[in-house]
Design a protein around this motif. Structure first.
Motif, PDB file in Angstrom:
ATOM      1  N   SER A   1      72.765  77.070  92.273  1.00  0.00           N
ATOM      2  CA  SER A   1      72.666  78.421  91.710  1.00  0.00           C
ATOM      3  C   SER A   1      72.086  79.356  92.767  1.00  0.00           C
ATOM      4  O   SER A   1      71.511  78.895  93.757  1.00  0.00           O
ATOM      5  CB  SER A   1      71.744  78.394  90.494  1.00  0.00           C
ATOM      6  N   PRO A   2      72.219  80.679  92.585  1.00  0.00           N
ATOM      7  CA  PRO A   2      71.603  81.619  93.542  1.00  0.00           C
ATOM      8  C   PRO A   2      70.109  81.360  93.690  1.00  0.00           C
ATOM      9  O   PRO A   2      69.583  81.393  94.798  1.00  0.00           O
ATOM     10  CB  PRO A   2      71.862  82.984  92.902  1.00  0.00           C
ATOM     11  N   GLU A   3      69.408  81.062  92.597  1.00  0.00           N
ATOM     12  CA  GLU A   3      67.967  80.778  92.675  1.00  0.00           C
ATOM     13  C   GLU A   3      67.732  79.540  93.534  1.00  0.00           C
ATOM     14  O   GLU A   3      66.820  79.506  94.366  1.00  0.00           O
ATOM     15  CB  GLU A   3      67.381  80.510  91.276  1.00  0.00           C
ATOM     16  N   ALA A   4      68.546  78.519  93.320  1.00  0.00           N
ATOM     17  CA  ALA A   4      68.408  77.276  94.074  1.00  0.00           C
ATOM     18  C   ALA A   4      68.618  77.546  95.564  1.00  0.00           C
ATOM     19  O   ALA A   4      67.866  77.054  96.412  1.00  0.00           O
ATOM     20  CB  ALA A   4      69.403  76.239  93.581  1.00  0.00           C
TER      21      ALA A   4
ATOM     22  N   SER B   1      54.969  74.432  97.362  1.00  0.00           N
ATOM     23  CA  SER B   1      55.415  75.590  96.583  1.00  0.00           C
ATOM     24  C   SER B   1      56.942  75.655  96.499  1.00  0.00           C
ATOM     25  O   SER B   1      57.486  76.502  95.812  1.00  0.00           O
ATOM     26  CB  SER B   1      54.864  76.874  97.200  1.00  0.00           C
ATOM     27  N   PHE B   2      57.617  74.736  97.224  1.00  0.00           N
ATOM     28  CA  PHE B   2      59.079  74.694  97.082  1.00  0.00           C
ATOM     29  C   PHE B   2      59.408  73.968  95.789  1.00  0.00           C
ATOM     30  O   PHE B   2      59.474  72.760  95.717  1.00  0.00           O
ATOM     31  CB  PHE B   2      59.734  74.028  98.296  1.00  0.00           C
ATOM     32  N   LYS B   3      59.533  74.772  94.774  1.00  0.00           N
ATOM     33  CA  LYS B   3      59.697  74.239  93.422  1.00  0.00           C
ATOM     34  C   LYS B   3      61.020  73.497  93.281  1.00  0.00           C
ATOM     35  O   LYS B   3      61.938  73.670  94.080  1.00  0.00           O
ATOM     36  CB  LYS B   3      59.666  75.402  92.422  1.00  0.00           C
ATOM     37  N   ASP B   4      61.078  72.679  92.230  1.00  0.00           N
ATOM     38  CA  ASP B   4      62.325  72.003  91.902  1.00  0.00           C
ATOM     39  C   ASP B   4      63.443  73.026  91.721  1.00  0.00           C
ATOM     40  O   ASP B   4      63.201  74.120  91.219  1.00  0.00           O
ATOM     41  CB  ASP B   4      62.173  71.250  90.569  1.00  0.00           C
ATOM     42  N   ILE B   5      64.622  72.651  92.134  1.00  0.00           N
ATOM     43  CA  ILE B   5      65.768  73.527  91.815  1.00  0.00           C
ATOM     44  C   ILE B   5      66.515  72.899  90.645  1.00  0.00           C
ATOM     45  O   ILE B   5      66.549  71.687  90.487  1.00  0.00           O
ATOM     46  CB  ILE B   5      66.693  73.755  93.037  1.00  0.00           C
TER      47      ILE B   5
END
Lengths: 439, 188
Positions: free
Chosen positions: B92-95, B78-82
């Protein structure tokens, strides 16, 4: 092919003109260059045997397409010819030049052959229609299998007479052929013939570069799950892993004498340019900068190196001394300039730059002057490399959905696209061989 | 003659007796052995049952372990691509959010390691993009290391522009292709 050389005999020398002769006519590298209008009637059967092999047409047609590939000639349709090839002779005395100037030809190529089922002899003559005289003529003797070599040899003579150089029919282009998540290295002759698969790693293999003796090709491959540097010996197919540091081992051009090659390594945690001694793998570090430093290209005298760095914020082309000193920025126009290749003739560097949303080729003088866009392809133009005579550029461009290898004259004109390969989706990263003396 | 017969008879008797005696003596251990065998069989049955139970337990444990591994790997998955901006490798903040969760997870599950693959969109050249992909992977590695993940458990590899997720040539595809992809695997 090489054994063939001994069979060729030079015939005419009387009216042979000096290489400088062509320059009287036109500068073929100029963007204003107009192709030479040229007529090639069918060759004349000079022997007593019937032309069962269809040599009369074979020579005129193959000569036409070979000259067409060079981009310097515009072939005049045979239908327009006034002269009857069955009755007309092939010497200047037997040619009515006004019949050729009236159909628009500046140059006329005539030939005759004699094939008795065993031995083939062929005469070729190039005429200046305007002056009404012979420029160069040759006669070759050999076997029927050698007809293509004879034809291409005379193409070399024509090019030498008109442009000062013999052309690049004796060269090959190496490139990357991709399919899904795998790619292999291939080579193909300048005229698109003789496709060969060089690697069979079933992995990702990239960045082919020819050794100056054309016996080896270096490349980067993920064969062992890391982008390592390999050298393939084309003579025996042997593969040697020459650099396998952690991180990138990116294959670059070889030095003029082939004892070293440029290499990008990231083993120190950041991409730097090195030279590697092929014999023993000894490294010499050239750059020392926290930015990305990649895509090195030697000047023809090996004294300077063009490369790409983002040390000023975006990727730009720089030049440094061969020892890595005195790095100076070369490109200032545009926010993304990369993939420099130094012309083998010196002075000029080709690179790819971002232009209105696509990448196109530019040339710039090594002193930073005269930056000029030379391609305007819809599918862009990337990864440029020069032919060994500096007269052509090969690059990749997206045609339809996939990349293809394209060849243009150094002024950006006369685009030719190499055939696609069955089962291969994408052709990329061309690298031009040195002269191979094939003919 | 009669006496001779008697002697022979006596001898025969003796012999017979001896025989009986001998066979009698021989019989006793045989019975014992049989008894022993019976006892062993019982024990064996018991041991087999125990072994079976143990195997079942082990199997159950293995199954549970496998389920846990699968659950963990599903979590890891579930650790999606950044994603990254064009020609950039800053996070990025999301990353950073994704990386923080990944760091917590790796710290909680010490048996697992991660390979970070750096990728780029197709624009620019093979070489520059291989370098850029490496920078993207290294940026994520540095972030994880700062959050206490053992550096030995992180490997990076750049594929540059060579393995696009979406082969199309448009902004949407390019945005998907400029990524770090995480491959979590168990050391076991």
């Amino acid at each position: 092919m090489r054994a063939f050389k001994g069979l060729l005999v030079v015939f005419f020398t009387l009216f042979l003109c000096l290489p400088a002769w062509g320059k009287v006519y036109i500068d073929i590298d100029s963007p204003a260059f107009q192709q030479f209008p040229t007529a090639i009637p069918d060759f004349r059967n000079m022997g007593t045997s019937e032309d069962r092999e269809g040599l009369s047409r074979w020579f005129s047609e193959h000569l036409s397409s070979a000259l067409d590939i060079t981009g310097y000639f515009r072939m005049i349709e045979k239908g327009a010819f006034l002269e009857d090839p069955n009755s007309a002779g092939i010497t200047a005395e037997e040619t009515k030049f006004s019949d050729w100037s009236v159909v628009g030809a500046d140059f006329l190529i005539k030939g005759g052959f004699n094939y008795d089922g065993k031995k083939l002899s062929v005469e070729f003559r190039l005429f200046d229609v305007v002056e009404g005289k012979l420029i160069t003529g040759k006669k070759y003797w050999g076997k029927i299998e050698e007809k293509k070599a004879m034809m291409l040899r005379f193409v070399g003579e024509i090019l030498h007479a008109l442009t000062g150089e013999r052309g690049v029919f004796d060269t090959k282009i190496a490139f990357v052929g991709k399919r899904g998540n795998e790619s292999e290295i291939y080579t193909v002759n300048f005229d698109g013939t003789d496709l060969q698969k060089i690697t069979n790693f079933k992995s990702l293999s990239l960045l082919p570069h020819w050794s100056p003796d054309a016996n080896r090709i270096s490349l980067t491959s993920y064969l062992r799950n890391n982008p390592d540097y390999y050298i393939v010996d084309l003579r025996n197919g042997k593969v040697k892993r020459t650099s396998e540091y952690v991180g990138l081992n990116l294959s670059g051009p070889w030095s003029a004498h082939g004892e070293k090659a440029l290499l990008v390594l990231s083993k120190e945690g950041n991409e730097e340019i090195y030279t590697i001694t092929i014999e023993n793998g000894k490294l010499e570090r050239l750059t020392n900068d926290p930015s990305i430093d990649v895509s090195p290209s030697w000047s023809p005298d090996d004294k300077s190196i063009a490369f790409v760095s983002n040390r000023s914020g975006s990727p730009q082309v720089f030049i440094m001394d061969a020892e890595g000193k005195n790095a100076r920025r070369l490109t200032f126009e545009g926010s993304y300039n990369t993939s420099p290749a130094w012309s083998p003739k010196g002075k000029k560097i080709v690179y790819e730059g971002s232009s209105n949303g696509s990448f196109q080729l530019f040339t710039i003088d090594e002193d930073g002057n005269n930056a000029m866009q030379i391609t305007f392809e819809r599918g862009g133009a990337e990864d440029p490399c020069w032919s060994p005579d500096g007269r052509y550029l090969a690059f990749s461009s997206k045609i339809g959905q996939e990349r293809r290898i394209c060849i243009v004259n150094s002024n950006g004109l006369n685009l030719r696209v190499l055939d696609e390969i069955e089962g291969i989706q994408s052709l990329e990263s061309p690298s031009w061989s040195p002269h191979l003396n094939l003919y | 003659m009669k006496r001779n017969i008697f002697i022979i008879g006596a001898l025969v008797l003796i012999c017979s007796f001896s025989f009986v005696f001998i066979t009698g003596c021989a019989k006793t251990p045989e019975t014992q052995i049989m008894k022993d065998t019976a006892a062993t069989q019982a024990e064996q049955d018991k041991a087999a049952a125990a072994a079976e139970a143990a195997a079942l337990a082990a199997e159950k444990a293995a199954l549970e372990e496998q389920m846990l591994q699968e659950k963990l790997l599903a979590e890891a998955d579930s650790f999606k691509d950044i994603r990254f901006a064009f020609d950039k490798y800053d996070l990025s903040p999301e990353a950073r959010g994704v990386l923080s969760k990944l760091a917590d997870w790796l710290n909680a599950n010490q048996d697992f390691e991660v390979t970070i693959e750096g990728h780029c969109d197709e624009r620019g050249t093979t070489e520059y993009n291989l370098a850029l992909g490496e920078r993207r992977a290294e940026a994520a590695k540095a972030y994880l290391t700062n959050l206490g993940v053992d550096t030995m458990k992180i490997t990076t590899i750049s594929y540059g522009e060579e393995l696009p997720m979406d082969p199309a040539s448009n902004e949407e595809a390019w945005a998907k292709n400029r990524r770090d992809h995480f491959v979590v695997f168990s050391k076991k």
